[in-house]
Scaffold this active site. Structure first.
Site, PDB file in Angstrom:
ATOM      1  N   TYR A 154       0.871  -1.076  -0.084  1.00  0.00           N
ATOM      2  CA  TYR A 154       0.030   0.007  -0.146  1.00  0.00           C
ATOM      3  C   TYR A 154       0.974   1.239   0.042  1.00  0.00           C
ATOM      4  O   TYR A 154       1.860   1.320   0.913  1.00  0.00           O
ATOM      5  CB  TYR A 154      -1.034  -0.103   1.258  1.00  0.00           C
ATOM      6  N   ASP A 242       9.186   3.746   1.073  1.00  0.00           N
ATOM      7  CA  ASP A 242       8.009   4.574   1.585  1.00  0.00           C
ATOM      8  C   ASP A 242       8.058   4.451   3.169  1.00  0.00           C
ATOM      9  O   ASP A 242       7.974   3.271   3.702  1.00  0.00           O
ATOM     10  CB  ASP A 242       6.616   3.847   0.819  1.00  0.00           C
ATOM     11  N   LYS A 269       2.851  11.460   7.619  1.00  0.00           N
ATOM     12  CA  LYS A 269       2.121  11.188   9.012  1.00  0.00           C
ATOM     13  C   LYS A 269       2.715  12.110  10.170  1.00  0.00           C
ATOM     14  O   LYS A 269       2.451  13.308  10.187  1.00  0.00           O
ATOM     15  CB  LYS A 269       1.938   9.739   9.329  1.00  0.00           C
TER      16      LYS A 269
HETATM   17  C1  LIG Z   1       2.979   3.240   3.663  1.00  0.00           C
HETATM   18  C2  LIG Z   1       1.882   4.252   3.267  1.00  0.00           C
HETATM   19  N1  LIG Z   1       2.206   4.988   2.180  1.00  0.00           N
HETATM   20  C3  LIG Z   1       1.558   5.979   1.802  1.00  0.00           C
HETATM   21  C4  LIG Z   1       0.168   6.192   2.368  1.00  0.00           C
HETATM   22  C5  LIG Z   1      -0.510   7.271   2.087  1.00  0.00           C
HETATM   23  O1  LIG Z   1      -0.565   8.389   2.941  1.00  0.00           O
HETATM   24  P1  LIG Z   1      -1.649   9.364   2.979  1.00  0.00           P
HETATM   25  O2  LIG Z   1      -2.900   8.758   3.700  1.00  0.00           O
HETATM   26  O3  LIG Z   1      -0.995  10.635   3.700  1.00  0.00           O
HETATM   27  O4  LIG Z   1      -2.248   9.894   1.476  1.00  0.00           O
HETATM   28  C6  LIG Z   1      -0.038   5.604   3.642  1.00  0.00           C
HETATM   29  C7  LIG Z   1      -1.285   5.995   4.437  1.00  0.00           C
HETATM   30  O5  LIG Z   1      -1.791   5.140   5.420  1.00  0.00           O
HETATM   31  C8  LIG Z   1       0.794   4.412   4.102  1.00  0.00           C
HETATM   32  O6  LIG Z   1       0.530   3.682   5.032  1.00  0.00           O
END
Ligand SMILES: Cc1ncc(COP(=O)(O)O)c(C=O)c1O
Length: 444
Positions: A154, A242, A269
């Site tokens: 994700y 990520d 976050k």
């Molecule tokens: C690993 C990861 N990457 C990207 C995102 C996307 O971030 P956002 O919800 O701020 O768009 C999340 C969101 O939970 C995430 O857990």
């Protein structure tokens, strides 16, 4: 046949009557009564009205110990006084001015000092935009389009992140995108090498969470991340981490903890102190492509990028989250995981946790959980069991992700952990009839 979950659902409905009414009302204007697919659960999500420290309270007045913390972003819990003070100090001076802001420089300096792979960075509104921009940077730098991703991973909600291994499920995502994504299982260097042998001429980057949090926290096997780094170098593709979630595991993110430095990093976050945020950064020569003075610079704009309230609260958040604070919550994470593991044994229900520091995932089988295929199969085999346990936890006053994800905030104490273990254990008793029915039916 008697429904073995009936008592859990009945208790949930009777405790959350106002949430049920709000959900009905919301359905007229928000599809499903919600605006974030990830926070929906059946029969309906509860509507929280306030948060303070370790707790959130719903519209019916139920108080929950919060082990979700807005999906790991509220690393200091709710309404932390230091973060509030930082935001409050900025509020009277306005929020954004369509100019670069000093708060952006300060937050960028702090992140660049801490995170080994980040020499230059840019802010975005969200982690999704950050992963999208990191992928774009990789494509522009290499002149290639393809991305290698981990199956089940994700990275947010844009098309390159929302695409999955199953194109039939990805309604609305341009079919062409699937041709440019090559899927490999996490923790499998052989498959990664195979994908690179087949596609290195067209591949810009390997993109992954160093520890896939939404993927159920498979822990990287020894040598896996360094092996990926070596493969990326050998095949001349970029390595993108990520770290939207994993940044909380060390001052320098998981890259510092693992000693593996990626070419590009996406963040989010915790760097926003509770406000909408994202950032991506990396090696100077790659990020320089975003310099507007460079001929052919990559365009990246955003009305609220580097918002002054966000950067003020983000700065306060990161300053508070120094290494001793991280070590403390990581140790509390160890304690929670151990307590949950013991609770499974005590209840005689197959299950266990996987965890890295302050991030914990519950699994409902005792088998291997090295990649998202194994984790997904484990969940598929137990039907409603995890979701009923989640509702049972809510009935007992603990808020976590329906998929069994828990995280620790810095305002938690060991007494909160012990209370969570006790509630977890009691909720296991609540689902015992369902677990027994599953095992009788031969589901496991
Ligand atoms: C690993 C990861 N990457 C990207 C995102 C996307 O971030 P956002 O919800 O701020 O768009 C999340 C969101 O939970 C995430 O857990």
């Amino acid at each position: 046949m008697i429904d073995p979950s009936r008592h859990i659902l009945d208790a949930f409905r009777s405790r959350t009557k106002k949430s049920a009414i709000l959900n009905q009302r919301a359905q007229a204007v928000l599809p499903g009564g919600d605006t974030r697919s990830g926070v929906f659960f059946s029969p309906y999500p509860v509507y929280m009205t306030h948060g303070a420290g370790t707790q959130v309270t719903d519209v019916d007045g139920n108080v929950y110990l919060d082990f979700l913390n807005n999906y790991t972003s509220l690393v200091h819990g709710h309404a932390h006084p230091t973060l509030l003070a930082a935001a409050r100090e900025q509020l009277p001076h306005g929020s954004v001015y369509a100019s670069p802001l000093t708060g952006q420089i300060e937050l960028a300096e702090l992140i660049c000092t801490r995170v080994p792979g980040v020499q230059l960075l840019r802010f975005t509104h969200s982690g999704s935009e950050a992963t999208g921009m990191a992928m774009r940077a990789a494509r522009a730098y290499t002149g290639r389009d393809d991305i290698i991703r981990m199956s089940g991973s994700y990275h947010g909600s844009h098309d390159w992140a929302g695409a999955s291994c199953d194109p039939d499920r990805d309604r609305g995502i341009a079919a062409g995108i699937h041709q440019h994504i090559h899927w490999v299982p996490y923790n499998d260097l052989v498959e990664a090498e195979r994908a690179l042998e087949a596609h290195s001429a067209t591949t810009a980057a390997i993109v992954l969470e160093p520890v896939p949090n939404s993927g159920g926290i498979p822990v990287p096997l020894p040598g896996y991340l360094s092996g990926l780094r070596a493969l990326a170098d050998r095949f001349n593709v970029l390595l993108v981490f990520d770290e939207v979630v994993t940044l909380r595991l060390h001052e320098g993110g998981y890259q510092k903890l693992s000693g593996v430095t990626p070419d590009l990093t996406a963040m989010g976050k915790i760097i926003g102190g509770g406000y909408a945020v994202g950032a991506f950064g990396g090696r100077r020569e790659i990020m320089q492509q975003y310099d507007p003075r460079t001929p052919g610079a990559i365009m990246q704009s955003g009305t609220f990028n580097g918002h002054a309230i966000t950067t003020a609260a983000g700065m306060a958040s990161l300053r508070l989250l120094d290494q001793p604070a991280i070590d403390r919550i990581n140790a509390l994470g160890d304690r929670l995981a151990q307590g949950f593991d013991e609770a499974f044994v005590e209840a005689g229900i197959p299950g266990k946790t996987s965890h890295v520091g302050s991030l914990i995932q519950v699994h409902w089988h005792a088998g291997p959980v090295n990649n998202m295929e194994e984790i997904g199969a484990g969940f598929a085999a137990v039907g409603q069991l995890p979701y009923m346990h989640h509702l049972a936890l809510m009935n007992r006053g603990l808020f976590s992700a329906a998929r069994g994800e828990f995280c620790i905030s810095t305002v938690m104490e060991s007494t909160d952990i012990d209370r969570a273990v006790m509630l977890f254990s009691e909720a296991l008793q609540d689902v015992k009839p369902l677990a027994a029915q599953l095992s009788e039916s031969g589901a496991r």
